[in-house]
Write a protein that holds these residues in place. Structure first.
Motif, PDB file in Angstrom:
ATOM      1  N   THR A 256      63.149  24.026  68.403  1.00  0.00           N
ATOM      2  CA  THR A 256      63.256  23.770  66.968  1.00  0.00           C
ATOM      3  C   THR A 256      64.464  22.889  66.635  1.00  0.00           C
ATOM      4  OG1 THR A 256      64.542  25.770  66.530  1.00  0.00           O
ATOM      5  CG2 THR A 256      62.137  25.969  66.354  1.00  0.00           C
TER       6      THR A 256
ATOM      7  N   ASP B 194      68.635  29.097  71.913  1.00  0.00           N
ATOM      8  CA  ASP B 194      69.211  30.191  72.712  1.00  0.00           C
ATOM      9  C   ASP B 194      68.509  30.270  74.064  1.00  0.00           C
ATOM     10  OD1 ASP B 194      66.897  31.006  71.400  1.00  0.00           O
ATOM     11  OD2 ASP B 194      67.796  32.755  70.452  1.00  0.00           O
TER      12      ASP B 194
ATOM     13  N   GLY C 132      67.254  27.562  75.618  1.00  0.00           N
ATOM     14  CA  GLY C 132      67.764  26.401  76.352  1.00  0.00           C
ATOM     15  C   GLY C 132      69.179  26.626  76.856  1.00  0.00           C
TER      16      GLY C 132
HETATM   17  C1  TPP Z   1      61.867  23.515  81.221  1.00  0.00           C
HETATM   18  C2  TPP Z   1      60.882  23.828  80.128  1.00  0.00           C
HETATM   19  N1  TPP Z   1      60.269  25.031  80.101  1.00  0.00           N
HETATM   20  C3  TPP Z   1      59.394  25.336  79.096  1.00  0.00           C
HETATM   21  C4  TPP Z   1      59.127  24.425  78.115  1.00  0.00           C
HETATM   22  C5  TPP Z   1      58.154  24.753  76.968  1.00  0.00           C
HETATM   23  N2  TPP Z   1      58.953  24.925  75.748  1.00  0.00           N
HETATM   24  C6  TPP Z   1      59.147  23.931  74.843  1.00  0.00           C
HETATM   25  S1  TPP Z   1      60.109  24.364  73.584  1.00  0.00           S
HETATM   26  C7  TPP Z   1      60.298  25.914  74.186  1.00  0.00           C
HETATM   27  C8  TPP Z   1      61.091  26.933  73.441  1.00  0.00           C
HETATM   28  C9  TPP Z   1      62.536  26.631  73.396  1.00  0.00           C
HETATM   29  O1  TPP Z   1      63.204  27.784  72.981  1.00  0.00           O
HETATM   30  P1  TPP Z   1      64.721  27.775  72.594  1.00  0.00           P
HETATM   31  O2  TPP Z   1      65.495  26.982  73.570  1.00  0.00           O
HETATM   32  O3  TPP Z   1      65.163  29.168  72.361  1.00  0.00           O
HETATM   33  O4  TPP Z   1      64.737  26.950  71.244  1.00  0.00           O
HETATM   34  P2  TPP Z   1      64.037  27.313  69.835  1.00  0.00           P
HETATM   35  O5  TPP Z   1      62.709  26.664  69.833  1.00  0.00           O
HETATM   36  O6  TPP Z   1      63.985  28.793  69.713  1.00  0.00           O
HETATM   37  O7  TPP Z   1      64.957  26.687  68.836  1.00  0.00           O
HETATM   38  C10 TPP Z   1      59.587  26.082  75.376  1.00  0.00           C
HETATM   39  C11 TPP Z   1      59.502  27.348  76.154  1.00  0.00           C
HETATM   40  C12 TPP Z   1      59.767  23.167  78.200  1.00  0.00           C
HETATM   41  N3  TPP Z   1      59.543  22.221  77.307  1.00  0.00           N
HETATM   42  N4  TPP Z   1      60.654  22.914  79.191  1.00  0.00           N
END
Ligand code: TPP
Length: 577
Positions: A384, A435, A437
């Motif tokens: 996000t 969180d 990432g």
């Molecule tokens: C290495 C990797 N694993 C999985 C994904 C799939 N993916 C894209 S966005 C995301 C969620 C990211 O979560 P977070 O870092 O907590 O950020 P938020 O969306 O909650 O702000 C995932 C799992 C990806 N793009 N890259």
């Protein structure tokens, strides 16, 4: 220069402008790293995870335009480089990976840590050379450097330790890197384009990273054609600021009038963009011309009526001398009015932000935008963070916005910011991280930032979830699953690791907390911002399947006893859902 293969390697890299090598040392790589130490012209940046090093290198290479080296030792060390090298390939960053390799006497014996570099790197690397004989060294290193720099992507030099420490006969380390040629379409093609532009009542422009050096030309063309200018995320930083015709982005992160502008124009000019979401580009109802220096980009995302191969700067400059100015600006005015009203909608949670707890990410990002300096460098994690950066961080002549926009890997922002800070010491460097990432990659190497006293500000969107996937799953019409997790107090963790930690739970603390973070110059800061996990963002154009997906997901959540989550989603997105 002493006379080993490793010496020639580092001397050639240094001569090509490489200033840093990020990575982790070990076994097969030891003779190579010994050469780096002897050479002394390239700084070794020891990281805790090789992938972190590559993401740092990608940002450094993209922002500076200089090649950057990374390294990992045979087998597992090398495999940790891979995701970052894919990112380098997609984002167009000149990276030269020095991959440790097993001794030549062990090649093809399934030895410990043996990995076939040709097979393994095939998807990522633009060129892979395996040094099995010292006499190859000059030629392989030369090819790896030139390919990385001129084709803007990653290359790999795989080096067995015994070759690295062997004497080399040809020690000529000078390297000549030609400047890229200026590429312009033929006069006949340009004439055809001029005619199409002159014949069209309304023209819209959609630009990408290919407009990097062509901002002034594109803005002038838009002004003369009364054309609204939309852009991809990669194009935003070049085309949005100080551009009265800017109408925002289309796509999933879309905002403003860009979607309408490119769908309602008679003629659309796609400039230096390989925008990968065809569902957000117009079909046959709009005439499309695509200009790109990479011929492979022409027509691959959407069918076009005319494709021209050329640099955007040179091609648009040539057009400026030939096209007729348009006088009727009613189309442009309508698109700008739509853009304006969408901006007003986006302001809702920014204006209400000071009273809403948990903290709205829109308010957090907009406040950051307000406080950050005019030459700040912003990095967004895939997640996000990209949404809030696209919508609430505005560019400027000297601001930079970067992320894993084309490869879309998680966990890029903190290492990107670290690499950028090394390249531009003291310049404000901000990572908006998830969180998920941050705990994937950023946390361990916070220690690297601490050791180097790097003033990187990482702002964690602490929503206790993989929120982007949470939203995706709802768009797809399913019940969110596998997306929630528990977090520690990241500010306390950061303090325990030697960084500055700031925890934000109350919206009233956001402005002062961010200001304090930005003012901290002695080392890294972690801002643990506890944000609303129910904040939703919908693109300015909501495709039918997205709307349907959300409705289905909400219904399924109700049937499965998750009424509470549904109510919160609706309650907390009053102007959007
Ligand atoms: C290495 C990797 N694993 C999985 C994904 C799939 N993916 C894209 S966005 C995301 C969620 C990211 O979560 P977070 O870092 O907590 O950020 P938020 O969306 O909650 O702000 C995932 C799992 C990806 N793009 N890259």
């Amino acid at each position: 220069m002493s006379g080993k293969v490793a010496d020639l390697l580092w001397e050639m890299l240094a001569n090509a402008g490489v200033k840093r090598c990020y990575g982790i040392v070990g076994d097969a790589l030891n003779p190579v790293i010994d050469g780096l130490r002897r050479n002394g012209r390239i700084e070794f940046i020891h990281v805790r995870h090789e992938e972190y090093g590559v993401f740092a290198a990608v940002a450094e290479a993209y922002l500076t335009g200089n090649p950057v080296a990374v390294c990992g030792t045979a087998g597992p060390g090398v495999t940790h480089l891979f995701n970052g090298l894919m990112d380098a390939r997609k984002e167009g960053a000149a990276i030269i990976a020095i991959a440790g390799d097993v001794e030549t006497s062990l090649i093809d014996t399934e030895a410990l840590e043996e990995l076939n570099p040709y097979k393994f790197f095939e998807a990522a690397s633009l060129y892979t050379g395996r040094l099995v004989n010292p006499d190859q060294a000059r030629s392989v290193v030369n090819t790896a450097i030139l390919t990385a720099v001129l084709e803007k992507g990653p290359t790999v030099i795989s080096i067995p330790g015994d070759v690295a420490s062997a004497d080399v006969a040809d020690r000529s380390a000078a390297i000549t890197i030609p400047n890229p040629a200026v590429l312009r379409p033929s006069d006949a093609d340009l004439n055809q384009l001029v005619k199409m532009i002159d014949d069209a009542k309304t023209v819209a422009i959609f630009g990408g990273d290919g407009c990097r050096d062509a901002r002034d030309e594109v803005v002038e063309l838009a002004s003369r054609l009364k054309a609204p200018v939309g852009y991809s995320f990669r194009g935003k930083q070049w085309l949005e600021h100080d551009n009265p015709n800017a109408v925002g982005m289309t796509g999933l992160l879309g905002y403003g009038g860009a979607y309408g502008a490119i769908h309602e124009a008679e003629l659309l000019l796609l400039l230096g963009t390989d925008f990968p979401f065809p569902e957000f580009l117009p079909g046959h109802s709009v005439k499309k011309v695509q200009i790109d220096k990479n011929p492979k980009h022409i027509g691959r995302r959407t069918q076009v009526d005319l494709g021209l191969v050329g640099d955007i700067k040179a091609t648009v400059a040539a057009l400026l001398g030939s096209v007729r100015d348009k006088t009727n600006d009613s189309f442009l005015r309508k698109q700008l009015a739509d853009t304006n009203s969408f901006h007003n909608l986006l302001q809702h949670y920014v204006e209400k932000g000071p009273e809403i707890k948990p903290i709205r990410p829109e308010f957090l990002a907009a406040t950051l935008n307000d406080l950050a300096s005019d030459d700040a460098m912003f990095f967004a994690d895939t997640g996000t963070a990209c949404i809030w950066m696209a919508r609430h961080i505005t560019g400027s002549k000297n601001r930079r916005l970067f992320g894993s926009f084309t490869w879309a890997s998680m966990a890029n922002a903190a290492p990107n910011a670290f690499g950028a800070q090394l390249a531009y010491p003291g310049r404000q460097t901000i990572a908006l991280t998830g969180d998920g990432g941050f705990t994937m990659l950023g946390l361990g190497d916070l220690l690297t930032q601490v050791e180097r006293k790097s003033p990187v500000v990482q702002i964690i969107l602490n929503n206790g979830s993989l929120d982007f996937v949470n939203i995706e799953q709802q768009e797809a019409g399913v019940i969110p699953f596998g997306v929630k997790f528990d977090n520690p107090d990241f500010a306390k963790v950061a303090e325990a690791m030697g960084a500055k930690g700031i925890r934000l739970e109350d919206p009233g603390d956001v402005r002062d907390g961010l200001a304090e973070a930005l003012a901290h110059k002695d080392g890294p800061v972690v801002v643990d911002a506890v944000v609303d996990p129910f904040a939703l963002s919908l693109p300015s154009h909501v495709p039918f399947h997205t709307a349907k997906g959300f409705t289905m997901s909400m219904a399924k959540q109700v049937w499965n006893g998750k009424m509470d989550d549904v109510i919160k989603t609706i309650e907390r997105n009053v102007r959007l859902v």
